[in-house]
Design an enzyme around this catalytic site. Sequence first.
Site, short mmCIF file in Angstrom:
data_model
loop_
_atom_site.label_atom_id
_atom_site.label_comp_id
_atom_site.label_asym_id
_atom_site.label_seq_id
_atom_site.Cartn_x
_atom_site.Cartn_y
_atom_site.Cartn_z
N GLU A 71 -1.46 9.77 10.55
CA GLU A 71 -0.36 9.21 9.77
C GLU A 71 0.83 10.15 9.66
OE1 GLU A 71 -3.86 6.71 8.51
OE2 GLU A 71 -3.51 8.84 8.93
N GLN A 130 -2.05 1.26 7.48
CA GLN A 130 -3.08 0.22 7.47
C GLN A 130 -3.38 -0.23 6.05
OE1 GLN A 130 -7.22 0.88 9.14
NE2 GLN A 130 -6.24 -0.26 10.79
N PHE A 131 -3.42 0.72 5.14
CA PHE A 131 -3.48 0.47 3.70
C PHE A 131 -2.53 1.45 3.04
CE2 PHE A 131 -7.47 -1.18 5.21
CZ PHE A 131 -7.69 -2.32 4.45
N ASP A 156 -2.95 3.08 0.54
CA ASP A 156 -3.74 4.24 0.10
C ASP A 156 -3.67 5.38 1.11
OD1 ASP A 156 -5.92 2.64 -1.99
OD2 ASP A 156 -4.94 1.51 -0.42
N PHE A 157 -3.55 5.05 2.40
CA PHE A 157 -3.61 6.06 3.44
C PHE A 157 -2.31 6.86 3.56
CE2 PHE A 157 -6.81 3.21 5.91
CZ PHE A 157 -7.74 3.40 4.89
N HIS A 197 -8.76 1.42 -1.12
CA HIS A 197 -8.06 0.34 -0.41
C HIS A 197 -7.36 -0.59 -1.39
CE1 HIS A 197 -11.07 1.71 2.50
NE2 HIS A 197 -10.31 1.20 3.45
#
Length: 676
Positions: free
Chosen positions: A415, A437-438, A440-441, A482
């Site tokens: 990321e 992707q989420f 959170d990431f 997530h």
Amino acid sequence: MQFRRNSLSNEQLVDFYKKILLPRMIEEKMLVLLRQGKISKWFSGIGQEAIAVGAALALNEDEWIMPLHRNLGVFTTRNMPLHQLFKQWQGSADGYSNGRERSFHFGSKQHYICGMISHLGPQLAIADGIALAHKLKREQKLSLAFTGEGGTSEGDFHEALNVAAVWNLPVIFLIENNGYGLSTPANEQFRCENLVDRAKGYGMEGVLIDGNNILTVYDTIKGVRDYCIQQQKPYLIECKTFRMRGHEEASGTKYVPPHLFEEWKTKDPVINYENYLLNEAVLTNESIQFIKDEIKHYIEEELAIGFAAPSIVVNTANELKDVYARQSIVNSQRSTVKRIDNSDPGFSSSSTGGDWGEARFINAISDGLKQSMRHHPNLILMGQDIAEYGGAFKITEGFVDMFGKERVRNTPLCESAIVGAALGLSIEGFKVMMEMQFADFVSVGFNQIVNNLAKIHYRWEQHADVVIRMPTGAGVGAGPFHSQSNEAWFVHTPGLKVVYPSTPVDAKSLLIAAINDPNPVLYFEHKALYRSISGNVPDDYYEIEIGKAKVVQYGEDISVITYGAGVHWALEYANLHKDISIDITDLRTLLPLDYDAVKRSVQRTGKVLVLHEDTLTGGIGGEIAAWISEHCFEMLDAPVVRCASLDTPVPFNIELEKNFLAKTRLDACVQKLINY
């Protein structure tokens, strides 16, 4: 030390001497000025000049270099005037960053130099993005990024090398191994014999060279440049060297064993090259003295100009204005986009013309992306699994067939490197949409966002034309990693824009607006709304103004100021409690906030509830409540109430998750406010 001139003429050899001598003599002067208190700080590259100068000489002048704070030779070899550099070091308004950056933390598009940030490693991923831009444009160019041996311990180093290798990018990663990361010796930084050994692990070639031999550095990088461009592959170069001063002058050198200074003194890159030219009869003692006198005169002349710079005049309006790039300076294509103003409940789609149709939230996002890809041929999409798989939520399904794999790019799980690469693409004129992707990431790409993307325009007027899509929110039983609502992490960061739509029409039109905007935009899209919310959406290419809230419905008893899923919670509550006249404002944009819309809502009711899914402490509701108390106090009939989720991680169990969410406490908060 053995010098090989190969095919270099005497004139070139002399030019190289002037180029390597100039930063040495500038530094010696700077150290005098530092002792005199005329400059405040200095990061010395004495002993390492051959690397910076050799690298800059080996590249074409229109190829980007990502230097660090010990690479004065890059700046001087790229012919940046000393008086301008000195103004930069003095914090003058006439410097390269208008007094906003220190020493070498600045860039210049004119000279193809990208300004570093203190975190060092993020520079490497920017080089990836610039190299990718050259690859996409079929240009015979590369990029070069510096790092120190200490920086190779950072995750950004490994991510950048991995991405460059996987994507076959023409980029040179140049390690200046001077033995110490500030005071930490190399044997406490890594265990491999040589750092270049890491190249094989990433599937790339590498070479270890004498970093104090300017001809070796030049010849090696020149050859590696040809390799990278012809083979379209990255390369790792490790230069062995030593710095003869401290990390910066205040730190001193007591931690370095004295014998190392004696050893490396014999390897001085300037003196040894000078002796070589004398031995080869390319220069004489008289001609050397003439060159030194000439450079000394130049330095004194330039410093006189620098010292004459006027004192900085503080202009708060300019400071605020320059945080963001103006859309007009980079978005000539925007003239073809239509704009919707649906900020009032009385808005009718018939007033816009064109066709409208029913669409789910998720399809509106996909449609906005698709139309943007057609409108902007320079728009690149990047993210994990977004190509053939279509993304975790299938928003980009079919995009590869429509736009090809060059523009719809699967990424490694890197990321931080991908955010940095997005910035590099932007520097070379591309627009980028990156999908987390989420949401959170995003934490593993946090530094690139808040320190590189957000600050780059303010620092040296380089825009960051990047949108990061953030699938966010709870209510789907996805657990702590997530389901987070982390928008508040970013609304505190000047230079970013943060949007958070709640309806399909806003989802499409705000995404289009975000992509059209030359500034970095974090676009939050609530996962629970993807397939549960439908609405009327224009078929045409429309945008909604970023920074403008929407009145969902007018009311007289209490105001609910909210966004995202909170809008639907408020509407559902209002429909169940017709006895309460609820005014609902959908913020839509969290940075910048539409304070005028907030004020108008307060005026209508005098009682305000700020509702959001994020946890209570540190949520944006606190900022809004504080602003209302400060600016609308005389309009209030009750204290501002915040309704937010519990100050816990998001639980997995559905019943626990329901209890966590702010929606569970909405009725209690409304009753508390209405009965005040």
